[in-house]
Design a protein around this motif. Structure first.
Motif, mmCIF file in Angstrom:
data_model
loop_
_atom_site.group_PDB
_atom_site.id
_atom_site.type_symbol
_atom_site.label_atom_id
_atom_site.label_comp_id
_atom_site.label_asym_id
_atom_site.label_seq_id
_atom_site.Cartn_x
_atom_site.Cartn_y
_atom_site.Cartn_z
ATOM 1 N N GLU A 249 0.895 -1.082 0.027
ATOM 2 C CA GLU A 249 -0.003 -0.214 -0.040
ATOM 3 C C GLU A 249 0.766 1.431 0.034
ATOM 4 O O GLU A 249 0.303 2.290 -0.038
ATOM 5 N N GLY A 250 2.263 1.015 0.358
ATOM 6 C CA GLY A 250 3.157 2.297 0.448
ATOM 7 C C GLY A 250 3.026 3.145 -1.104
ATOM 8 O O GLY A 250 2.936 2.517 -2.014
ATOM 9 N N ARG A 251 3.176 4.300 -0.911
ATOM 10 C CA ARG A 251 3.549 5.109 -2.052
ATOM 11 C C ARG A 251 4.802 4.528 -2.783
ATOM 12 O O ARG A 251 4.354 4.862 -4.135
ATOM 13 N N GLU A 252 5.574 4.365 -2.268
ATOM 14 C CA GLU A 252 6.732 3.883 -2.897
ATOM 15 C C GLU A 252 6.511 2.640 -3.847
ATOM 16 O O GLU A 252 6.936 2.540 -5.025
ATOM 17 N N ASP A 253 5.933 1.835 -3.251
ATOM 18 C CA ASP A 253 5.523 0.445 -3.968
ATOM 19 C C ASP A 253 4.604 0.574 -4.926
ATOM 20 O O ASP A 253 4.890 0.141 -5.885
ATOM 21 N N LEU A 254 3.575 1.620 -4.736
ATOM 22 C CA LEU A 254 2.490 1.756 -5.876
ATOM 23 C C LEU A 254 3.389 2.486 -7.076
ATOM 24 O O LEU A 254 3.060 2.185 -8.104
ATOM 25 N N GLY A 255 4.091 3.599 -6.655
ATOM 26 C CA GLY A 255 4.745 4.041 -7.835
ATOM 27 C C GLY A 255 5.890 3.268 -8.548
ATOM 28 O O GLY A 255 5.720 3.207 -9.779
ATOM 29 N N ALA A 256 6.538 2.326 -7.946
ATOM 30 C CA ALA A 256 7.398 1.178 -8.656
ATOM 31 C C ALA A 256 6.775 0.343 -9.378
ATOM 32 O O ALA A 256 7.001 -0.002 -10.782
ATOM 33 N N TYR A 257 5.601 -0.269 -8.803
ATOM 34 C CA TYR A 257 4.826 -1.132 -9.509
ATOM 35 C C TYR A 257 3.961 -0.180 -10.733
ATOM 36 O O TYR A 257 3.921 -1.096 -12.009
ATOM 37 N N SER A 258 3.485 0.695 -10.792
ATOM 38 C CA SER A 258 2.812 1.447 -11.718
ATOM 39 C C SER A 258 3.805 1.730 -12.804
ATOM 40 O O SER A 258 3.520 1.820 -14.147
ATOM 41 N N GLU A 259 5.035 2.266 -12.587
ATOM 42 C CA GLU A 259 6.272 2.559 -13.220
ATOM 43 C C GLU A 259 6.702 1.106 -14.169
ATOM 44 O O GLU A 259 6.644 1.213 -15.367
ATOM 45 N N GLY A 260 6.581 0.197 -13.298
ATOM 46 C CA GLY A 260 6.955 -1.261 -14.112
ATOM 47 C C GLY A 260 5.845 -1.608 -15.145
ATOM 48 O O GLY A 260 6.397 -2.012 -16.172
ATOM 49 N N PHE A 261 4.842 -1.222 -14.663
ATOM 50 C CA PHE A 261 3.667 -1.850 -15.569
ATOM 51 C C PHE A 261 3.693 -0.982 -16.965
ATOM 52 O O PHE A 261 3.523 -1.704 -18.087
ATOM 53 N N SER A 262 3.935 0.207 -16.675
ATOM 54 C CA SER A 262 4.189 0.911 -17.874
ATOM 55 C C SER A 262 5.266 0.595 -18.890
ATOM 56 O O SER A 262 5.144 0.772 -20.057
ATOM 57 N N THR A 263 6.235 0.073 -18.184
ATOM 58 C CA THR A 263 7.425 -0.239 -18.910
ATOM 59 C C THR A 263 7.061 -1.501 -19.747
ATOM 60 O O THR A 263 7.556 -1.591 -20.800
ATOM 61 N N LEU A 264 6.484 -2.471 -18.977
ATOM 62 C CA LEU A 264 5.884 -3.652 -19.447
ATOM 63 C C LEU A 264 4.875 -3.216 -20.967
ATOM 64 O O LEU A 264 5.052 -4.031 -21.804
ATOM 65 N N GLN A 265 4.018 -2.163 -20.717
ATOM 66 C CA GLN A 265 3.328 -2.168 -21.881
ATOM 67 C C GLN A 265 4.133 -1.478 -23.037
ATOM 68 O O GLN A 265 3.809 -1.843 -24.168
ATOM 69 N N PHE A 266 5.033 -0.917 -22.744
ATOM 70 C CA PHE A 266 5.903 -0.105 -23.866
ATOM 71 C C PHE A 266 6.773 -1.417 -24.651
ATOM 72 O O PHE A 266 6.655 -1.070 -25.598
#
Length: 285
Positions: A249-266
């Protein structure tokens, strides 16, 4: 890193604290309005203790929160079972572990879901035959009655894609998912047809991550990110393990996974190319 119930208490408490602050009240003033001791409000806001749905309603009324969607979401986090549409899974309490019930409750209230799958098709897109084969393989020693119930739950979850408004599903599938013959060639052919049908829905964005992408951040395992329109503070990452799920639930965790997902989509094929790839696999059968 917390398990589901603890995360829900913490998120509920944090949102109630934000709503109290927005209403211009101290914790002592809020407690006086609802006839409690100030310590009870503090324990709820820190997630140190659970809170009944009735108590949440008292606080929301005191804070003059009238948004029906936000009220419903916070009541769900408190364990409310009043809405049959949102709590159909309680009929399966005898066969569903608590962590799975927590996952379904979040899924039913989320407005968007981002998921990386590295081994199997996402549950929201599975055919009955595929769901049955996956469930039988994942849970050893199932009798037919319990297997039937778990498959029913898997299929009932898919109603979120037909709700109004529907859940927005963004899914990245490792190419291995499409090649792994779960249930045999005929089951897989129908499953790929189902994926192609789902990919054409406006609320679904489906992308295939090809083998040619090489190693990627998803090699550590699949994950799900739930997002909520009422407040981003309730967003959560879910990591599935063999016997349990972990919630970040942490902001850092959410940010890291959101960024990671965007990289996967790319690095994944575009939705259009992914659809062509899936259709081409069945054409070659």
């Amino acid at each position: 890193m917390q398990h589901g119930p603890a995360v829900r208490r913490r998120k509920l408490g944090a949102e109630l604290r934000a709503l109290r602050t927005r209403a211009g009240l101290t914790s002592g003033e809020a407690a006086a309005l609802v006839g409690w001791h100030q310590s009870k409000v503090s324990r709820i806001e820190t997630g140190a203790s659970g809170v009944k749905p009735a108590d949440v309603r008292l606080l929301l009324d005191a804070y003059r929160v009238n948004d029906p969607d936000l009220r419903e979401l916070l009541l769900v986090l408190a364990g409310s079972e009043e809405s049959g549409r949102h709590h159909w899974w309680h009929a399966y309490r005898g066969v569903l572990p608590p962590t799975y019930r927590d996952f379904i409750s979040l899924e039913s209230q989320a407005t968007a879901m981002r998921t990386l799958e590295t081994t199997v098709v996402p549950g929201l897109l599975q055919t009955p035959e595929y769901a049955r084969a996956v469930t039988r393989a994942a849970v050893e020693g199932l009798d037919e009655e319990r297997l039937d119930a778990l498959v029913e739950v898997r299929l009932a979850r898919q109603d979120v894609l037909r709700a109004e408004p529907p859940l927005e599903l963004h899914a990245v599938l490792d190419e291995a998912v499409l090649h792994r013959e779960v249930g045999g060639p005929e089951v897989m052919a129908r499953q790929r047809e189902r994926l192609a049908e789902a990919a054409r829905l406006p609320q679904v964005r489906l992308q295939v991550l090809p083998f040619s992408a090489g190693a990627h951040i998803g090699v550590t395992g699949p994950f799900v990110i739930f997002s909520f329109s009422s407040t981003s503070d309730l967003d959560v990452v879910v990591l599935d393990h063999l016997t349990s799920s972990l919630y970040l639930e942490g902001r850092e965790d959410l940010g890291a996974y959101s960024e990671g997902f965007s990289t996967l989509q790319f690095h994944a094929l575009s939705p259009e190319d992914s659809l062509d790839y899936i259709a081409g696999m069945n054409d070659g059968v």
